[in-house]
Design a protein around this motif. Structure first.
Motif, short mmCIF file in Angstrom:
data_model
loop_
_atom_site.label_atom_id
_atom_site.label_comp_id
_atom_site.label_asym_id
_atom_site.label_seq_id
_atom_site.Cartn_x
_atom_site.Cartn_y
_atom_site.Cartn_z
N ASP A 67 0.80 -1.22 0.00
CA ASP A 67 0.00 0.00 0.00
C ASP A 67 0.84 1.27 0.00
OD1 ASP A 67 -2.25 -1.62 0.12
OD2 ASP A 67 -2.35 -1.55 2.32
N ASN A 68 2.03 1.20 0.61
CA ASN A 68 2.87 2.40 0.74
C ASN A 68 4.33 2.09 0.37
OD1 ASN A 68 0.95 4.40 2.22
ND2 ASN A 68 0.78 2.48 3.37
N PRO A 69 4.56 1.66 -0.88
CA PRO A 69 5.91 1.22 -1.25
C PRO A 69 6.99 2.29 -1.12
CG PRO A 69 4.51 1.49 -3.20
CD PRO A 69 3.62 1.57 -2.01
N LEU A 70 6.70 3.52 -1.50
CA LEU A 70 7.73 4.56 -1.43
C LEU A 70 8.11 4.88 0.00
CD1 LEU A 70 6.69 7.06 -4.26
CD2 LEU A 70 8.55 5.39 -4.26
N GLU A 71 7.13 4.95 0.87
CA GLU A 71 7.40 5.25 2.27
C GLU A 71 8.28 4.17 2.88
OE1 GLU A 71 5.02 6.06 6.49
OE2 GLU A 71 3.92 5.89 4.61
N VAL A 72 7.99 2.92 2.56
CA VAL A 72 8.77 1.81 3.12
C VAL A 72 10.18 1.77 2.52
CG1 VAL A 72 8.97 -0.70 3.25
CG2 VAL A 72 6.77 0.40 3.70
N LYS A 73 10.27 1.96 1.20
CA LYS A 73 11.57 1.81 0.54
C LYS A 73 12.57 2.89 0.92
CE LYS A 73 9.84 0.98 -3.66
NZ LYS A 73 9.83 0.65 -5.11
N LYS A 74 12.10 3.99 1.47
CA LYS A 74 13.01 5.01 1.98
C LYS A 74 13.85 4.47 3.13
CE LYS A 74 10.03 8.95 0.81
NZ LYS A 74 9.16 10.03 1.38
N LYS A 75 13.33 3.44 3.82
CA LYS A 75 13.99 2.92 5.01
C LYS A 75 14.68 1.59 4.77
CE LYS A 75 10.38 5.10 7.85
NZ LYS A 75 9.30 4.88 8.84
N ILE A 76 14.52 1.03 3.55
CA ILE A 76 15.11 -0.26 3.23
C ILE A 76 16.41 -0.09 2.46
CG2 ILE A 76 14.85 -2.40 1.90
CD1 ILE A 76 11.87 -2.20 2.27
N ALA A 77 17.42 -0.87 2.82
CA ALA A 77 18.61 -1.02 1.98
C ALA A 77 18.68 -2.48 1.57
CB ALA A 77 19.86 -0.60 2.72
N TYR A 78 18.86 -2.70 0.28
CA TYR A 78 18.87 -4.07 -0.27
C TYR A 78 20.21 -4.34 -0.94
CZ TYR A 78 17.79 -7.72 -3.75
OH TYR A 78 17.80 -8.85 -4.54
N ILE A 79 20.82 -5.44 -0.57
CA ILE A 79 22.08 -5.87 -1.18
C ILE A 79 21.82 -7.21 -1.87
CG2 ILE A 79 24.48 -6.51 -0.78
CD1 ILE A 79 24.45 -4.72 1.69
N PRO A 80 21.78 -7.22 -3.21
CA PRO A 80 21.49 -8.46 -3.94
C PRO A 80 22.71 -9.37 -4.03
CG PRO A 80 21.88 -6.68 -5.48
CD PRO A 80 21.95 -6.07 -4.10
#
Length: 237
Positions: A67-80
């Motif tokens: 529902d709120n992808p941008l708000e959440v992704k501001k706080k996520i760091a992803y290392i593939p």
């Protein structure tokens, strides 16, 4: 806190992640373990909004990534597991680009210098990324995550391609982040590292959760390798 609630992802008629529910608390270093094709990477891509999922939800402190992808992704760091970066950029340009995207202040310079020095990449930042080895690109991705001091750090086989010094540095920084309440969730095939480094674990097979819990309670008097092989054999199909 991250809550994966009844997550299901299908590709055609094949269910890759099957009604999966896991909770990662603040300060956890959580290992995500399973055989090749178990659904680990699919789950992680759903957690980072790289793919859509069919049902269920993924909540970050009760905020839905659906529902709120941008708000959440501001706080996520992803290392593939396979670093994908803009090869035409110089290393420093890539780090500044990430810093701009996340509106990091002038302290970014100190952070970049600190992490680049620790991961032995500083002298190469002026070079084009196209000249980097796989391990150097992995270090660049790691630095781009760490300069953000993320609240949620999600990693897919983070130690692949790293030399022993960089591996130790990454583990040290992961521990530091948890002291500030960061939730860390990562998949790995290196069971010995998971056993010694993580406080919680989840084991999946064919997209289904087999066991999860605190590492010491899951292991009891056995090794994670023993538990993993026993559970895989018990649930063989």
């Amino acid at each position: 806190m991250i809550e994966i609630k009844n997550l299901t992802k299908k590709y055609g008629n094949k269910t890759v992640v099957d009604n999966l529910s896991i909770r990662i608390d603040a300060g956890d270093i959580f290992a995500f373990v399973g055989h090749n094709g178990a659904g680990k990477t699919t789950c992680i891509k759903a957690m980072t909004d790289l793919i859509e999922f069919d049902s269920g939800d993924i909540l970050y402190d009760n905020i839905s990534i659906k529902d709120n992808p941008l708000e959440v992704k501001k706080k996520i760091a992803y290392i593939p597991d396979s670093p994908e970066v803009y090869d035409f950029l110089k290393g420093i340009d890539y780090l500044n680009f990430i810093a701009d995207v996340y509106n990091l202040d002038e302290k970014r310079i100190d952070k970049i210098n600190k992490y680049a020095t620790d991961f032995e990449l500083k002298e190469f930042l002026a070079n084009p990324i196209s000249s980097y080895s796989h391990g150097m690109k992995q270090k660049l991705i790691i630095i781009s995550a760490l300069i953000r001091s993320p609240k949620y750090l999600i990693l897919d086989e983070p130690f692949v391609g790293l030399d022993p010094v960089a591996t130790k540095k990454l583990k040290d920084y992961m521990k530091e982040l948890t002291k500030d309440g960061t939730s860390i969730f990562f998949s790995t095939h290196i069971l010995e590292v998971a056993e010694k480094f993580c406080n919680k674990v989840a084991i999946i097979k064919h997209g289904k959760l087999i066991v999860t819990g605190e590492m010491n309670k899951v292991l009891k008097d056995k090794s994670l390798e023993d538990i993993f092989l026993e559970l895989q054999n018990e649930n063989a199909s």
